[in-house]
Every structure is written in C-alpha cells, then in structure tokens.
Design a protein around this motif. Structure first.
Motif, PDB file in Angstrom:
ATOM      1  N   ALA A 219      61.884  36.349  53.550  1.00 20.17           N
ATOM      2  CA  ALA A 219      62.206  35.507  52.407  1.00 20.17           C
ATOM      3  C   ALA A 219      60.923  35.046  51.746  1.00 20.17           C
ATOM      4  N   ALA A 220      60.789  35.278  50.447  1.00 19.69           N
ATOM      5  CA  ALA A 220      59.587  34.893  49.723  1.00 19.69           C
ATOM      6  C   ALA A 220      59.668  33.422  49.339  1.00 19.69           C
ATOM      7  N   PRO A 221      58.535  32.760  49.131  1.00 20.94           N
ATOM      8  CA  PRO A 221      58.557  31.348  48.765  1.00 20.94           C
ATOM      9  C   PRO A 221      59.180  31.143  47.398  1.00 20.94           C
ATOM     10  N   ALA A 222      59.624  29.929  47.158  1.00 22.33           N
ATOM     11  CA  ALA A 222      60.315  29.629  45.914  1.00 22.33           C
ATOM     12  C   ALA A 222      59.373  29.536  44.737  1.00 22.33           C
ATOM     13  N   ALA A 223      58.077  29.427  44.968  1.00 25.70           N
ATOM     14  CA  ALA A 223      57.101  29.325  43.895  1.00 25.70           C
ATOM     15  C   ALA A 223      55.851  30.072  44.325  1.00 25.70           C
ATOM     16  N   PRO A 224      55.003  30.473  43.371  1.00 24.62           N
ATOM     17  CA  PRO A 224      53.778  31.151  43.747  1.00 24.62           C
ATOM     18  C   PRO A 224      52.996  30.302  44.741  1.00 24.62           C
ATOM     19  N   PRO A 225      52.493  30.896  45.825  1.00 27.16           N
ATOM     20  CA  PRO A 225      51.802  30.105  46.835  1.00 27.16           C
ATOM     21  C   PRO A 225      50.523  29.497  46.274  1.00 27.16           C
ATOM     22  N   ARG A 226      50.224  28.291  46.685  1.00 25.75           N
ATOM     23  CA  ARG A 226      48.980  27.647  46.278  1.00 25.75           C
ATOM     24  C   ARG A 226      47.846  28.285  47.079  1.00 25.75           C
ATOM     25  N   PRO A 227      46.946  28.993  46.401  1.00 26.65           N
ATOM     26  CA  PRO A 227      45.962  29.774  47.145  1.00 26.65           C
ATOM     27  C   PRO A 227      44.988  28.911  47.936  1.00 26.65           C
ATOM     28  N   ARG A 228      44.758  29.336  49.168  1.00 26.70           N
ATOM     29  CA  ARG A 228      43.685  28.756  49.974  1.00 26.70           C
ATOM     30  C   ARG A 228      42.482  29.673  49.838  1.00 26.70           C
ATOM     31  N   SER A 229      41.422  29.390  50.538  1.00 25.69           N
ATOM     32  CA  SER A 229      40.214  30.187  50.378  1.00 25.69           C
ATOM     33  C   SER A 229      40.467  31.646  50.713  1.00 25.69           C
ATOM     34  N   HIS A 230      41.367  31.917  51.669  1.00 24.42           N
ATOM     35  CA  HIS A 230      41.632  33.296  52.046  1.00 24.42           C
ATOM     36  C   HIS A 230      42.793  33.890  51.258  1.00 24.42           C
ATOM     37  N   ASP A 231      43.307  33.175  50.257  1.00 21.40           N
ATOM     38  CA  ASP A 231      44.395  33.684  49.428  1.00 21.40           C
ATOM     39  C   ASP A 231      43.913  34.021  48.017  1.00 21.40           C
ATOM     40  N   VAL A 232      42.687  34.441  47.903  1.00 19.27           N
ATOM     41  CA  VAL A 232      42.127  34.781  46.601  1.00 19.27           C
ATOM     42  C   VAL A 232      42.943  35.897  45.950  1.00 19.27           C
ATOM     43  N   PHE A 233      43.468  36.807  46.758  1.00 22.31           N
ATOM     44  CA  PHE A 233      44.256  37.930  46.237  1.00 22.31           C
ATOM     45  C   PHE A 233      45.725  37.775  46.649  1.00 22.31           C
ATOM     46  N   ALA A 234      46.266  36.564  46.432  1.00 17.35           N
ATOM     47  CA  ALA A 234      47.624  36.242  46.865  1.00 17.35           C
ATOM     48  C   ALA A 234      48.689  37.082  46.173  1.00 17.35           C
ATOM     49  N   HIS A 235      48.373  37.691  45.025  1.00 19.05           N
ATOM     50  CA  HIS A 235      49.373  38.443  44.269  1.00 19.05           C
ATOM     51  C   HIS A 235      49.213  39.955  44.406  1.00 19.05           C
ATOM     52  N   GLY A 236      48.395  40.354  45.376  1.00 14.91           N
ATOM     53  CA  GLY A 236      48.329  41.754  45.744  1.00 14.91           C
ATOM     54  C   GLY A 236      47.572  42.625  44.765  1.00 14.91           C
ATOM     55  N   VAL A 237      47.792  43.920  44.899  1.00 14.83           N
ATOM     56  CA  VAL A 237      47.167  44.931  44.049  1.00 14.83           C
ATOM     57  C   VAL A 237      48.249  45.902  43.605  1.00 14.83           C
ATOM     58  N   ALA A 238      47.959  46.634  42.541  1.00 13.03           N
ATOM     59  CA  ALA A 238      48.915  47.616  42.023  1.00 13.03           C
ATOM     60  C   ALA A 238      48.162  48.687  41.252  1.00 13.03           C
ATOM     61  N   SER A 239      48.819  49.820  41.064  1.00 13.21           N
ATOM     62  CA  SER A 239      48.259  50.876  40.221  1.00 13.21           C
ATOM     63  C   SER A 239      49.380  51.458  39.372  1.00 13.21           C
ATOM     64  N   GLY A 240      48.999  52.179  38.319  1.00  8.64           N
ATOM     65  CA  GLY A 240      50.026  52.712  37.444  1.00  8.64           C
ATOM     66  C   GLY A 240      49.527  53.710  36.434  1.00  8.64           C
ATOM     67  N   ASP A 241      50.480  54.331  35.745  1.00  6.58           N
ATOM     68  CA  ASP A 241      50.231  55.293  34.670  1.00  6.58           C
ATOM     69  C   ASP A 241      49.199  56.358  35.061  1.00  6.58           C
ATOM     70  N   PRO A 242      49.493  57.134  36.107  1.00  9.59           N
ATOM     71  CA  PRO A 242      48.527  58.138  36.555  1.00  9.59           C
ATOM     72  C   PRO A 242      48.390  59.295  35.573  1.00  9.59           C
ATOM     73  N   LEU A 243      47.162  59.636  35.247  1.00 14.45           N
ATOM     74  CA  LEU A 243      46.821  60.826  34.486  1.00 14.45           C
ATOM     75  C   LEU A 243      45.991  61.731  35.399  1.00 14.45           C
ATOM     76  N   PRO A 244      45.702  62.951  34.989  1.00 16.75           N
ATOM     77  CA  PRO A 244      44.939  63.829  35.881  1.00 16.75           C
ATOM     78  C   PRO A 244      43.565  63.303  36.246  1.00 16.75           C
ATOM     79  N   ASP A 245      42.928  62.519  35.358  1.00 16.18           N
ATOM     80  CA  ASP A 245      41.561  62.087  35.617  1.00 16.18           C
ATOM     81  C   ASP A 245      41.403  60.578  35.718  1.00 16.18           C
TER      82      ASP A 245
END
Length: 578
Positions: A54-80
């Motif tokens: 179950a995810a929290p009801a609101a975006p987590p308040r970042p602590r020092s180790h939560d600098v990247f609390a919203h993760g990473v993503a990639s998209g729209d792949p082209l050949p290069d």
C-alpha cells in the motif's frame, strides 16, 4: 483558445533549442457512458523484481536518503537515443509543487551493464523549482536495439546521493529486419479505485520492448469523488481536485510513489500519450465537462496540466513551426510503425448522441494538422504493420448502424446522426467526418495492416473497423482495433455496484448483435494487454486482475485475438503467446 501548437515552449522545460546537450561518448462523463453501455444490454531494481504494498496517501517527505523518492524512468526509445527521467528532492522542504529550493546540479550516466562499469554516455544538468526539480535527459549516441542501465546522482554537503538504477532499451534501426516486438499495453489507472497490480504482473514479463500507456495515467478528481464500489482504497493527494500547477505536480508525484508503477518504470521504457484525466474529464480544445468558469481560465488550467505532464513524464514532445505537440511516431525496424495520437488538445466540443452535429464536416477530433500527419504517415509507411496508439475508440458502436442510402430520409426528419445513434459521442463516433476521412484514406490508398490499440473506456474489445458499419457484412473492414481495460478505473459492475460479470454478462451479446463487426467485449474486468507483433500476425492477449482492491492480487488470462497479416480481421485464439 489554448492550443499547445501555438504556445511558446513550456516554462521550466528545456526547449529543443536550449535543452542541456547530452554529453556522449559515441459531453457525458465517462461514468454515464459506461452506464449507457449497460442500457444497450437491456435494450525489482532490475527487471522482474516488482513488489506491491500500500502506497502512502501523500508524497513522502524526503529525508536525506530520499533524494530520489520518486524513482527513475525512461521513454520514447529511438535507435540512437532514449529519454531518461528522475526527480530530486534536495532538501526536506523541496516537496513536489512547493516551489521551494535553490537550483542544483544533477549528474547522470548510462552504460551497457547493470553495475555501470561500462559507461557510454554521461553528463550534468541543472534543475530547480521552476521545473519542480524534475530532470529529463535525451541521452544520445547510443547503439540500436541495445539494453542499457542508467542512474542519476546529486551531491549535497559533501554527500553523494544516487538514484535507483534503471533499465531501458533502444529501438532497432529503422531498416532492420525485425521478427518480433512485444509491448505491454495499459490505460486508466485510478489511485483511489485500487492497487496497480497490472503493473506488477507486467513486470514479470521479461521479453517486452516497452510499455505503451494510452492515457489517464492518473485521475484529477478530489478524494472520494470517483472510487469503486465503495470508499477510496487509497486517498488522493492533494485531497482537492487537481486544478493548478501545484495540484498537478503533487498528483504526478503521488502516483510515482506507487511501488508497482515505480518498478515498471525502472524496468522498461514507456511510450505514453494523454487522454482527458491528465487535465479534466471530457476535455476539449476550449474546456472540459469537469471545468466551470468559477474555477478560472480553462487555458490556464490546461497549460498547467500540460506543463506538469511534460515535467513528470518520460516523453519527448516533438516541435515544429507550431510549437510542441505530443503526437509522434516511433519505428521498430521494418516490422512496425507506432503512431501515438493526442485526441484531446485539438478536438471540438462533444455534442449529444442524438445531434446531427456529429456528422458536421467542420468538427474534428484530431485537428487538421494531426490528421494530415497521421494519414501521411500511414500512406508513406514501409513497415509490415502500422500500429496506432489511440486514446479513444474508433470502432463504430451504434444503436444500430444505419445505411445512409435507405434511411437517410428518416434520419433527416428525426435530425439524428445519419450512420445511427452512437452509444458514446466522446469517441470517434462523435466525430464521424474525421473518422471517414481517415478510414477512406486507408481503403482508397490500399494501406494494409492498420491496427488501433486503444484505452479510455475501461473495458476490453476486439473489433474489425469498417468504413461503413451498416455495410460491414458485404464490404468488410479496413483496419482492426484492440482495446485494453482500465488498470483500476471503474467500469460497469462498479457503476451499478453488482458482482463482477453478473448483470453485465447480458450486455455483450446485445452489442455484437447490433454491431457484427464487434467480435468481443468484456465490460467488467481490470488488467492489461500484451501485444505481440510478428511479420505473420499481431496478437493481443488480455490479462485480468482477480481483485484490484488487494495489493497482491493474482491474475488470469482473459481472452486472445489475432490479426493475420493482410486480413483486416480479428479472430479468437485459445492460448496466449508465451
């Protein structure tokens, strides 16, 4: 009226001209529409490590180790190249939408191994509150059809914080002889209506090239307004309806904290478009059903929603003389072109299903520029398959289809649409002139193997797409359509609050009896599709969740339909493709 093509680049986003260069080494609501369908019947860190809680009801308040609390993503792949995305929280106060904090420098790198020992490209960029501390890199100089891993880092007060490592993949060369491509296909994920089990199960499929998201990545409603059979399973943040830039940013941020969604973003590139709930229900060029003048300017609200979307999503909006636009085309070798549509930004206002204005040749769902881009792209394509990422259904669903040659006098007298009364004018059924232009081009130019993959309607469909639904039995179809269900957003059984597949089981036979070009529909189940494309055929396998209200819900195979090359027909098959 606001038109993204005529606006300057989104503030806070790098435009194609000033983006930091990559440093490389080489009118009814959706709810009433679904209920109208009932009326027809009675008339991990690396790919595969997903985990759902179950995810929290609101975006987590970042602590020092939560600098990247919203993760990473990639998209729209082209050949290069491929888009790399993250969001940093440099201080506890720099929460999404807060506008608080000073600009910071973020480094990134991408390599060919999961430990990032073989880095092929890297760089540094600056982000800050003007773009909500999001980071978007178009990593260039990459090799085609290659799997890569990437990460971001932020150094603050002598401490270096590193993001999770994400995995992505570039597209094959445009002229490559590609034998098979597979996409996960999803639409309509409502936080308050359940858990995103569809994303968790897609994570377990190790041979996908990308995830195609067809719109309604999130929902804008206030908490409790649009749930399921009962109360909200999870509570939206902010609790109010999203209307401002701050609101939309917070809502994006909350969805990015979902464990299953974050894991699937880490594992694969996504190819996304928007529908209406990224801004407001039943939106169009000049407004939305869910927007009133008392809420301020629609142009300002739509601009805020678009700005937040471009900040928070791993998309590469093309630019032309008119400015940015979201419709775009990606190619996967000589096997397929994928044309992603935007069917909200340029459309005219929806009219009643009983209105003859549905047939008005001046009304458009695509806008002239996008329709020309689409028809030119289909005509000029040299790929085996032409897949169209289509936010709303194009297949006619009429009560019943009428033959203009024999019933025209009656429809003229009654003042109703000449092809028959549609059950949903929010779809292409409400914009028949645009649909006719597109389908007649496909027919007249003898364009083969056009497959629309569609979301929006929260239900599942397999259809042949005729130019004239009333003459389908004699003239056949010119394309096919495969519609995936919602991840969680409500459908028939939830609208009328009955057990799944009870009352609504009577509806599909009535739909297909009136519309023989529709070969199958399921109006209750939630889940996703897996689209497998080969030279010989396209197949969609539908997978349904057992209980979206449970974070660890199981799944089951629902149905499968195949389109053989050159056939323009969907046919049922027993087994999904492993």
């Amino acid at each position: 009226m606001f038109d993204v093509r005529t606006q300057p680049p989104v503030p806070g986003m790098p435009s194609p001209a000033d983006a930091p260069p990559a440093v490389t080494a080489g009118s009814p609501s959706r709810r009433s529409v679904l209920l109208g369908g009932a009326g027809i019947g009675v008339a991990g860190a690396v790919y595969g490590a997903g985990r759902s809680t179950a995810a929290p009801a609101a975006p987590p308040r970042p602590r020092s180790h939560d600098v990247f609390a919203h993760g990473v993503a990639s998209g729209d792949p082209l050949p290069d190249r491929v888009i790399l995305w993250t969001r940093v929280s440099p201080t506890p106060a720099a929460t999404p939408g807060s506008g608080v904090g000073a600009p910071v420098q973020v480094t990134w790198r991408i390599g060919t191994d999961s430990a990032l020992r073989s880095v092929v490209a890297s760089g540094t960029t600056t982000t800050g509150p003007e773009r909500d501390f999001t980071v978007k890199i178009d990593a260039t100089g990459l090799s085609p059809d290659t799997r890569y891993w990437y990460e971001f880092a932020l150094t603050s007060a002598g401490t270096t914080h590193r993001s999770p490592i994400g995995a992505t993949r570039t597209a094959p060369p445009a002229d490559a002889d590609v034998s098979r491509v597979r996409f996960g296909v999803v639409s309509c994920a409502n936080w308050e209506a359940g858990y995103f089990g569809a994303y968790r199960h897609l994570l377990g499929r190790r041979d996908l090239s990308a995830i195609v998201h067809l719109g309604d990545y999130y929902y804008e409603y206030k908490t409790g307004e649009y749930t399921g059979k009962g109360h909200a399973i999870r509570v939206h943040a902010p609790r109010n309806e999203a209307r401002t830039l701050r609101d939309y940013r917070i809502r994006h941020a909350q969805y990015k904290t979902d464990t299953d969604l974050a894991a699937l973003h880490r594992a694969l590139p996504w190819i996304c478009t928007w529908d209406d709930h990224e801004s407001a229900d039943n939106s169009w060029l000049g407004g939305a059903e869910n927007h009133s003048p008392s809420e301020g300017s629609w142009a300002a609200r739509k601009a805020a929603a678009e700005r937040a979307y471009y900040e928070w999503m791993p998309v590469r909006p093309p630019a032309d003389a008119g400015g940015l636009h979201l419709y775009r085309r990606l190619r996967f070798g000589n096997l397929l072109d994928l044309s992603m549509l935007d069917l909200r930004t340029y459309r005219d206002r929806e009219v009643s299903v009983l209105s003859r204005k549905i047939d008005d040749k001046a009304r458009s769902i695509t806008g002239k520029a996008q329709l020309k881009w689409l028809t030119d792209g289909l005509t000029g394509s040299t790929a085996t398959w032409r897949i169209v990422g289509n936010p709303v259904m194009i297949t006619p669903v009429l009560l019943p289809p009428l033959d203009r040659a024999t019933t025209g006098a009656i429809t003229d007298v009654l003042g109703i649409p000449e092809g028959g009364i549609p059950y949903n004018a929010d779809q292409w059924d409400g914009y028949t002139a645009d649909r006719a232009r597109l389908l007649r081009t496909i027919r007249d130019k003898k364009i083969s193997n056009v497959v629309f993959i569609t979301g929006d309607i929260h239900t599942s469909w397999a259809c042949d797409v005729p130019v004239d639904a009333a003459r389908y039995r004699s003239t056949g179809a010119v394309a096919t359509e495969l519609v995936v269900p919602s991840v969680t957003a409500s459908n028939i059984d939830e609208m009328i609050k009955v057990p799944e597949h009870t009352v609504s089981n009577a509806i599909p036979p009535a739909i297909t009896a009136l519309n023989p070009h529709i070969k199958w529909t399921d109006l209750d189940a939630h889940g996703y599709g897996v689209l497998t494309v080969t030279k010989a055929a396209v197949q969609m396998d539908w997978y349904f969740l057992r209980d979206k209200t449970q974070p660890r819900t199981g799944e089951y195979h629902g149905r499968s339909f195949r389109v053989r090359s050159g056939s323009n027909r969907v046919i049922p098959v027993v087994n999904p493709i492993p």
